[in-house]
Design an enzyme around this catalytic site. Sequence first.
Site, mmCIF file in Angstrom:
data_model
loop_
_atom_site.group_PDB
_atom_site.id
_atom_site.type_symbol
_atom_site.label_atom_id
_atom_site.label_comp_id
_atom_site.label_asym_id
_atom_site.label_seq_id
_atom_site.Cartn_x
_atom_site.Cartn_y
_atom_site.Cartn_z
ATOM 1 N N LYS A 92 -4.778 9.709 -8.317
ATOM 2 C CA LYS A 92 -5.013 8.464 -7.567
ATOM 3 C C LYS A 92 -6.468 8.070 -7.785
ATOM 4 C CE LYS A 92 -4.274 6.256 -3.157
ATOM 5 N NZ LYS A 92 -5.598 5.663 -3.128
ATOM 6 N N ARG A 118 -6.160 -7.264 -5.260
ATOM 7 C CA ARG A 118 -5.012 -7.009 -4.397
ATOM 8 C C ARG A 118 -5.095 -7.886 -3.141
ATOM 9 N NH1 ARG A 118 -4.048 -4.106 0.005
ATOM 10 N NH2 ARG A 118 -1.901 -3.416 0.326
ATOM 11 N N SER A 149 0.858 -1.185 0.000
ATOM 12 C CA SER A 149 0.000 0.000 0.000
ATOM 13 C C SER A 149 0.897 1.239 0.000
ATOM 14 C CB SER A 149 -0.962 -0.015 1.177
ATOM 15 O OG SER A 149 -0.254 -0.261 2.343
ATOM 16 N N CYS A 178 -50.584 14.878 -4.475
ATOM 17 C CA CYS A 178 -51.967 14.747 -4.946
ATOM 18 C C CYS A 178 -52.904 14.224 -3.862
ATOM 19 C CB CYS A 178 -52.039 13.863 -6.183
ATOM 20 S SG CYS A 178 -51.783 12.128 -5.810
ATOM 21 N N ASP A 221 -9.969 6.259 -7.603
ATOM 22 C CA ASP A 221 -10.723 5.648 -6.508
ATOM 23 C C ASP A 221 -11.448 4.412 -7.051
ATOM 24 O OD1 ASP A 221 -11.676 5.280 -4.044
ATOM 25 O OD2 ASP A 221 -13.040 6.994 -4.022
ATOM 26 N N CYS A 255 -51.255 11.983 -10.944
ATOM 27 C CA CYS A 255 -50.588 12.828 -9.930
ATOM 28 C C CYS A 255 -49.671 13.830 -10.647
ATOM 29 C CB CYS A 255 -49.786 11.932 -8.989
ATOM 30 S SG CYS A 255 -48.688 12.828 -7.899
ATOM 31 N N TYR A 291 -0.959 1.267 -13.965
ATOM 32 C CA TYR A 291 0.043 2.226 -13.484
ATOM 33 C C TYR A 291 1.389 1.607 -13.146
ATOM 34 C CZ TYR A 291 -1.845 0.430 -9.071
ATOM 35 O OH TYR A 291 -2.283 -0.387 -8.052
ATOM 36 N N CYS A 312 -50.076 10.644 -0.671
ATOM 37 C CA CYS A 312 -49.083 11.323 -1.515
ATOM 38 C C CYS A 312 -49.005 12.789 -1.082
ATOM 39 C CB CYS A 312 -49.490 11.217 -2.982
ATOM 40 S SG CYS A 312 -48.535 12.303 -4.057
#
Length: 670
Positions: free
Chosen positions: A115, A136, A82, A412, A117, A432, A227, A409
Site C-alpha cells: 500500500k 481522488r 476508500s 566557535c 503512501d 568556525c 493498481y 555559536c
Amino acid sequence: MNKKIKQEARQLQQELNHHSHRYHVLDDPVISDYEYDMMLKRLIEIEEQYPELSTPDSPTKRIGAPPLDSFETAAHSIPMLSLDNAFDDADIRNFHKRSVKSLGPDDILYTAEPKLDGVAVELRYENGVLVQATTRGDGTTGEVITENVRTIRSVPLTLFSKEDQVPSLLEVRGEVIIHKADFDALNQKRLEQGEPVFANPRNAAAGSLRQLDSKVTATRPLNIFVYGAGLAQGINFKSQSRMLSILKSLGFPINPLIQTSISLEMVLSFYKELEKLRESLDYEIDGMVVKVDDITLQKALGEKIKSPRWAIAYKFPAQQKTTVINDIQVQVGRTGTLTPVAILEPVSIGGVVVSRATLHNKDEILRKDIRIGDTALVMRAGDVIPKVVQVIVSKRKGDEIAFKMPEICPVCKSRIQKLENEAAVKCINASCQAQFKERIKHFVSKKGFDIEGLGKKSVDQLVDERLLHSFADLFSLKNEILASLDRMGEKSADNLVAAIEKSKDVSLRRFIFALGIDHTGENAANLISEHFPTIEDMMDAGKEELENIHGVGEKTALAVTRFFQSRENRQIIELILASGVTPHNKRKIMDAAQDSIFLNKKLVLTGKLETFTRSEAKKKLEALGAKVTSSVSSKTDFLVAGKEAGSKLAKAKNLNIEIIDEAELNKMLQ
Ligand code: I6G
C-alpha cells in the site's frame, strides 16, 4: 506545411514516448541521454514552428503548460472508494471468512500489493490518449490536474497498443509517489532556498500535484504506480491479475512486488515479508492491499457505501511513538545555519532506536510550542530524519523549559546573525570548526566526490588532528600519517588514499555541488555544469550570465559569484585542480559531439585494442554521439578492428563497411 515535417514530428513523438517508457518505466534505456535530448530538441523546434503539430500526447508536454487560475473539478465516472482497514491477521481472516460466506468456496485467490503512501489519482484515456487526470478528492469528485500529471515521466501520454485494440475509454487508477532519496534532495534544496520543508514524501507529492503552474510540478521528482481501473470500454478485465498485466503492457508502471493469485496463507506471509522489506524500499508504504482476484467474484461481493467488500488494507503498526524531550541542542550546519535538535529519551520505533529528532528552526519550535521536558509524539518514516510531530500538552507538569536560541555559536562562540526574511539564524564566522567539518562531510559525500570510507567520524578526526584546513588538503593526505591515527591502521589508510585518488575523476556537476555554495544544491549544480564547459569558465562568470541560465535563480547566481570573488576560494580550487582532480563535463562532451564525425554513427569494436580497453573506447565514442553495437550489419558505419580481429572483420569486409584500425581511431578521436 509539408507532409514530411508532419511525419517527422509524429515519428519523433512516438519514438520519444517509447524511449521515455523504456527509461522511466522499464528502467532499460536503449539509447543514450544525448540521443534522447537531440530528438527532443528537434521536436521542440518543429512544434515551435508548427504549433498545430503539438498534440496533447507530445512528449514536449512533459515540461508543463501555462499556469491555471484555479483547478476545475470533475466527477469520477465510478466513485473512487476508500478501503476498510485491517490491523492484524485476525482481521484478514475475518475478511476471508466473510467472503467465503457470501461466495461459497473457501479457496478464494487474492492479489496482494504494497500500500503506497502517496496520492491517489485517476487517469482518463480516450482512444488511447491521456485526456484528463483527477485527484481522488472526496471520492465522487476530484480536481482536474491533467497538465501536472502530464509532467510525470512514468505516466504514458498514449497507450501502447495495436491500433485495432486501443480501448475507446480507459480510466486507470494509481498512486503518485516521491522516492525517499528524491524527497530528501527536494527538502534539502528547499532548506537551502529558505523555503519550508515538506513533512513527508506524501505531502511533497500532494503539494506538487496541486501546483497551478505545471512547470513547477515538472521540476518535482514525481512517479506513479497504477493498481486498478475505473470505467473501461472496449477492454475487459477478468481478474485483478490479468488487469495488472494488461495495464503493464499498455505502458503503465506496476509495482514489481505485487503478488497475484495467492491463497489466504500466502497473503499473510507476504505481509510479514513486506514488513521486513519496508525499511529498505526506496518509497514509503504503510501496509498491504488485499483484493479478491476474480472480478466476477468482486462483483458478487459488491460494495458498501464507502468501500468495496472485495478489498481491504492491512495497515502496518504506526511509525510514531511518544517519548520525552530531555534537551534541545543546537547543531551548526555547513553554511553556518543553527538547527535545533531534540535529544530524546531513546525509543524504539519500527525496530530502530531513535534518540534525536530535528526541530528545523526556532519558528517551528514556537509553532509547535515544543519545550524541554515535554512528552512528544515522534515520527520516523523510512530514511527520513525523525521529527517531532506534536507535543502532548496534557502531560505537562509545569516544569518544562521553553527553548531559547543561543546568541553565540555553540562551537566557535562567535556572534550569530538572523538573516532577513529567513527563519534560520547563522554563525557567520567562516572559519568556525563545526561549519568546516560539515563542509568537508558534504564535499566527500555520495553526491559530491563520493570518497568511500571517509565517514563522519573520520572527517571529525582529520579536522581535530589538524590534517585538514581546506578541501584541497584531502588530496595530499599521506598513507603513513593516516595509518598512525587512532582506529585507522595501514590497510584502512591505503584504502582511503586509493578512494581519494579514484574520486579525482569527478563530473563538473558533482564538483560544483561538493563546494557547498549557498543555494547551490544538486539541481542548480547540474544546470550550471550544463552551461559551462569548464570550472574555469564558471569561476569567471558574472552574476548576469548565471542568472540567465534557465532554472538558476538570483540567490544562486549571487552566491556563486560571491563564492568565486573570494581569493581564498579560488586558490583552494586551483590547488584541487593541481592535485590532479579533473572535472569532466556533459556540456563539453555535448559540444564535442555536435561537430564530431561519430555523431549518430553506428560502430562495432572488434579484436584487441592496445591504447584503451574495449569499454573505455566505447565510452569515448558514445560521448561523441556514436552508437556502439556488438554485431555487424548493413547499418554499421564503421568497424574498428584491433589485433586478431576475426569473423566480424570478415563480415564487415563482405558488407563493404568502412574499416578503421586503432591508430586511425585515435586520430579520429582527436
Ligand atoms: O489497490 C489500491 C491501492 C490503494 C486500492 C486503493 C488504494 O487506495 C489508496 N483503493 C481502492 C478503493 C482499491 N484499491 C480498490
